[in-house]
Scaffold this motif. Structure first.
Motif, PDB file in Angstrom:
ATOM      1  N   SER A 148       0.831  -1.199   0.000  1.00 32.46           N
ATOM      2  CA  SER A 148       0.000   0.000   0.000  1.00 32.46           C
ATOM      3  C   SER A 148       0.871   1.257   0.000  1.00 32.46           C
ATOM      4  CB  SER A 148      -0.906  -0.019   1.233  1.00 32.46           C
ATOM      5  OG  SER A 148      -1.594   1.186   1.392  1.00 32.46           O
ATOM      6  N   MET A 158       2.980  10.839  -9.113  1.00 32.66           N
ATOM      7  CA  MET A 158       2.025  11.310 -10.117  1.00 32.66           C
ATOM      8  C   MET A 158       1.692  12.782  -9.886  1.00 32.66           C
ATOM      9  SD  MET A 158      -0.437   7.964 -10.239  1.00 32.66           S
ATOM     10  CE  MET A 158      -1.821   8.804 -10.950  1.00 32.66           C
TER      11      MET A 158
ATOM     12  N   VAL B  80      -5.937  13.420  -5.013  1.00 28.91           N
ATOM     13  CA  VAL B  80      -5.151  13.841  -3.859  1.00 28.91           C
ATOM     14  C   VAL B  80      -5.039  15.357  -3.874  1.00 28.91           C
ATOM     15  CG1 VAL B  80      -3.763  11.825  -3.336  1.00 28.91           C
ATOM     16  CG2 VAL B  80      -3.076  13.293  -5.208  1.00 28.91           C
ATOM     17  N   LEU B  81      -4.904  15.897  -2.676  1.00 26.75           N
ATOM     18  CA  LEU B  81      -4.915  17.339  -2.492  1.00 26.75           C
ATOM     19  C   LEU B  81      -3.610  17.751  -1.826  1.00 26.75           C
ATOM     20  CD1 LEU B  81      -7.289  19.400  -2.959  1.00 26.75           C
ATOM     21  CD2 LEU B  81      -7.561  19.372  -0.480  1.00 26.75           C
ATOM     22  N   LEU B  82      -2.949  18.756  -2.376  1.00 26.80           N
ATOM     23  CA  LEU B  82      -1.765  19.311  -1.721  1.00 26.80           C
ATOM     24  C   LEU B  82      -2.183  20.451  -0.790  1.00 26.80           C
ATOM     25  CD1 LEU B  82       0.445  17.687  -3.026  1.00 26.80           C
ATOM     26  CD2 LEU B  82       1.431  19.765  -3.945  1.00 26.80           C
ATOM     27  N   GLU B  83      -1.333  20.733   0.203  1.00 26.48           N
ATOM     28  CA  GLU B  83      -1.665  21.792   1.162  1.00 26.48           C
ATOM     29  C   GLU B  83      -1.994  23.106   0.469  1.00 26.48           C
ATOM     30  OE1 GLU B  83       2.036  20.794   1.439  1.00 26.48           O
ATOM     31  OE2 GLU B  83       0.824  18.963   1.481  1.00 26.48           O
ATOM     32  N   ASP B  84      -1.261  23.412  -0.591  1.00 27.14           N
ATOM     33  CA  ASP B  84      -1.452  24.713  -1.228  1.00 27.14           C
ATOM     34  C   ASP B  84      -2.681  24.751  -2.144  1.00 27.14           C
ATOM     35  OD1 ASP B  84      -0.651  23.202  -3.313  1.00 27.14           O
ATOM     36  OD2 ASP B  84       1.234  24.225  -3.651  1.00 27.14           O
ATOM     37  N   ARG B  86      -3.494  22.781  -4.678  1.00 22.27           N
ATOM     38  CA  ARG B  86      -3.428  22.043  -5.930  1.00 22.27           C
ATOM     39  C   ARG B  86      -3.946  20.642  -5.707  1.00 22.27           C
ATOM     40  NH1 ARG B  86       2.701  22.919  -7.746  1.00 22.27           N
ATOM     41  NH2 ARG B  86       2.945  23.364  -5.532  1.00 22.27           N
ATOM     42  N   ASP B  87      -4.614  20.114  -6.695  1.00 26.96           N
ATOM     43  CA  ASP B  87      -5.009  18.714  -6.564  1.00 26.96           C
ATOM     44  C   ASP B  87      -4.798  17.996  -7.876  1.00 26.96           C
ATOM     45  OD1 ASP B  87      -6.992  19.814  -8.060  1.00 26.96           O
ATOM     46  OD2 ASP B  87      -8.598  18.682  -7.102  1.00 26.96           O
ATOM     47  N   GLN B  88      -4.823  16.691  -7.790  1.00 22.64           N
ATOM     48  CA  GLN B  88      -4.654  15.892  -8.994  1.00 22.64           C
ATOM     49  C   GLN B  88      -5.505  14.640  -8.913  1.00 22.64           C
ATOM     50  OE1 GLN B  88      -0.899  15.402 -10.666  1.00 22.64           O
ATOM     51  NE2 GLN B  88      -1.629  13.922 -12.131  1.00 22.64           N
ATOM     52  N   VAL B  89      -6.159  14.351 -10.012  1.00 19.65           N
ATOM     53  CA  VAL B  89      -6.897  13.103 -10.119  1.00 19.65           C
ATOM     54  C   VAL B  89      -5.873  11.984 -10.287  1.00 19.65           C
ATOM     55  CG1 VAL B  89      -8.480  11.783 -11.569  1.00 19.65           C
ATOM     56  CG2 VAL B  89      -8.941  14.197 -11.095  1.00 19.65           C
ATOM     57  N   THR B  90      -5.940  10.968  -9.440  1.00 17.63           N
ATOM     58  CA  THR B  90      -4.962   9.885  -9.526  1.00 17.63           C
ATOM     59  C   THR B  90      -5.520   8.667 -10.259  1.00 17.63           C
ATOM     60  OG1 THR B  90      -5.617   9.137  -7.339  1.00 17.63           O
ATOM     61  CG2 THR B  90      -3.680  10.528  -7.465  1.00 17.63           C
ATOM     62  N   ASP B 102      -4.983   2.386  -0.944  1.00  9.96           N
ATOM     63  CA  ASP B 102      -4.005   3.353  -0.458  1.00  9.96           C
ATOM     64  C   ASP B 102      -4.114   3.567   1.050  1.00  9.96           C
ATOM     65  OD1 ASP B 102      -6.540   4.732  -1.685  1.00  9.96           O
ATOM     66  OD2 ASP B 102      -5.875   5.972  -0.012  1.00  9.96           O
ATOM     67  N   THR B 110      -5.764   8.161   1.996  1.00  8.42           N
ATOM     68  CA  THR B 110      -4.819   9.200   1.590  1.00  8.42           C
ATOM     69  C   THR B 110      -5.337   9.968   0.376  1.00  8.42           C
ATOM     70  OG1 THR B 110      -3.631   7.678   0.137  1.00  8.42           O
ATOM     71  CG2 THR B 110      -2.862   7.849   2.403  1.00  8.42           C
ATOM     72  N   TYR B 203      -5.921  14.454 -14.470  1.00 11.13           N
ATOM     73  CA  TYR B 203      -5.343  13.110 -14.497  1.00 11.13           C
ATOM     74  C   TYR B 203      -4.129  13.044 -15.411  1.00 11.13           C
ATOM     75  CZ  TYR B 203      -5.192   8.010 -15.195  1.00 11.13           C
ATOM     76  OH  TYR B 203      -4.811   6.691 -15.275  1.00 11.13           O
TER      77      TYR B 203
END
Lengths: 247, 247
Positions: A148, A158, B80-84, B86-90, B102, B110, B203
């Motif tokens: 995991s 990524m 997933v989300l970054l503190e600032d 920004r996010d990204q589809v994983t 995960d 996560t 993504y």
DNA sequence: TTGTTGGATTGATCCAAGTCAACCGTGAAA
DNA sequence: TTTCACGGTTGACTTGGATCAATCCAACAA
């Protein structure tokens, strides 16, 4: 001696007599959380240890999979190759980390694992690991956690590749290395890179020139001191700040 | 009815009485390779089924982890989300695929899992899955394969993000969707996208405008016909060729 | 029927990173 | 000691995709 034998596929009966139970990586590696009796059963299983010389393959994409590998000492990279010749480094692995998890799903390795310095690995036959983990609950659970963790790590990469700019990527990379060296009892502020600028670039989705320029920028800003592969981190905060600000 | 109840965290006792043993996804999902008796034991475990409405979270990053989820029907994204900010589809997940792997390593999720259409999921308590897979060898092995497959998939995405240009990424994405729809018995050539251009972009590490332009290019070239979210693939070979040539 | 809203498309412009190329430094081989 | 090779650095220039902005379109509410 093991080092002088022809390498790679040959199973070199090793002179290293280290066992999991006395290995100082046991808190990082697979044995995490096992009691003494369980450790000894794991020792039985992890009988084969092997030296891999710098530049040699531990395994290659396409080879049949039958064992996972724990790095006892040294440093590896894994990479995948596309038909058209493009390749990408998918990770750098250091002592206590596992290699080969990608091979489980197809029963063939899906990437190459190459030693970036002379290394020692412990070979763990996968079917025996599965049967032992049917008996030892904590081994089973820890193994699941390790898999995991690999998934979560990949999500981080990524994220890095998808949303960060060049300097952020390199900063994240250096901080990650630093943190992993720390966990192994090495200096968090000073280390040697085992990989070339090109390999770093491949991992970070950048060209080697861009990596080189970013190193120079970091040096100018006083975040780090670089001399070839020798890195000293002078301002962790600076590197971190660089990552968090949506510039 | 389950659909009208307040959602998300509420465990809505489901009216869906489908069991693994009669589920038409069993060859794709966790039950793969189990015999009848083993299937029934898995049924016991996968007792809770839940509906998730479009736009709702199956789980959120940071929530405690205690189960993995199999998608019975519908379509999800994870991000997933970054503190600032920004996010990204994983990833995008469809019927028969597992969500939540995960969360094992930290015992907390996560990433966020969000339904892109009204969906049904089967909830599999993780500790019970572990204990059952200590008893059923083939379940254990298949679960390991599924985790490993996720790692390999992630390496593919890393490759895509690290080395491919915009149009190659989109071509790879479409071909991947097509192939997964085919595996589920749907048309390989015609499907509805459940996600927006922005989500595709996230993504693929691209901006939505770039995704849109690439769709238009593909249409001009005669590779596909696009109308909003409705996609028809007219020339698989063309898309594949686009990916393989180091242009 | 008419707004309204959210997503999608398209155009014009800009810039971060890629490309191409010269050069440097270090370490190994001759 | 010189030569060679490889990795690294740096500069000049190009470009793919980002950014900014206008417009379009479909779905839905009023």
């Amino acid at each position: 001696m093991a080092q002088t034998l022809p390498l790679n596929q040959d199973i070199t009966l090793s002179v290293i007599k280290t066992a999991c139970s006395s290995c100082n990586l046991r808190e990082l590696c697979l044995p995490y959380g096992l009691n003494l009796e369980e450790l000894e059963r794991l020792d039985d299983l992890v009988s084969t240890r092997r030296r891999i010389k710098r530049g040699d393959h531990l395994y290659r994409a396409g080879e049949p999979f039958d064992a996972i590998y724990a790095i006892r000492s040294g440093f590896f990279k894994t990479d995948v190759l596309l038909e058209d010749g493009r390749d990408q480094v998918t990770g750098f692995q250091m002592a206590g980390e596992l290699l080969g998890l990608d091979g489980i799903c197809t029963e063939h390795h899906t990437c190459n694992a190459i030693a970036l310095e002379d290394s020692e690995i412990c070979s763990i036959p996968f079917n025996r690991l599965e049967s032992l983990s049917r008996e030892i609950h904590s081994l089973q659970h820890h193994f699941h956690k390790v898999m995991s963790r690999e998934i979560v790590r990949d999500h981080g990469v990524m994220m890095l590749l998808g949303t960060m700019r060049a300097e952020e990527r390199l900063a994240a990379f250096l901080l990650n290395l630093s943190q992993r060296f720390t966990a192994r009892g090495f200096s968090h502020a000073e280390f040697y890179l085992r990989m070339t600028r090109e390999e770093i670039g491949s991992y970070l989705g950048l060209k080697l020139e861009t990596v080189s320029r970013a190193f120079s920028r970091f040096q100018e800003e006083g975040y780090i001191a670089v001399q070839q592969k020798h890195i000293r981190i002078l301002d962790v905060g600076g590197l971190k700040a660089l990552m968090n600000h949506r510039a």
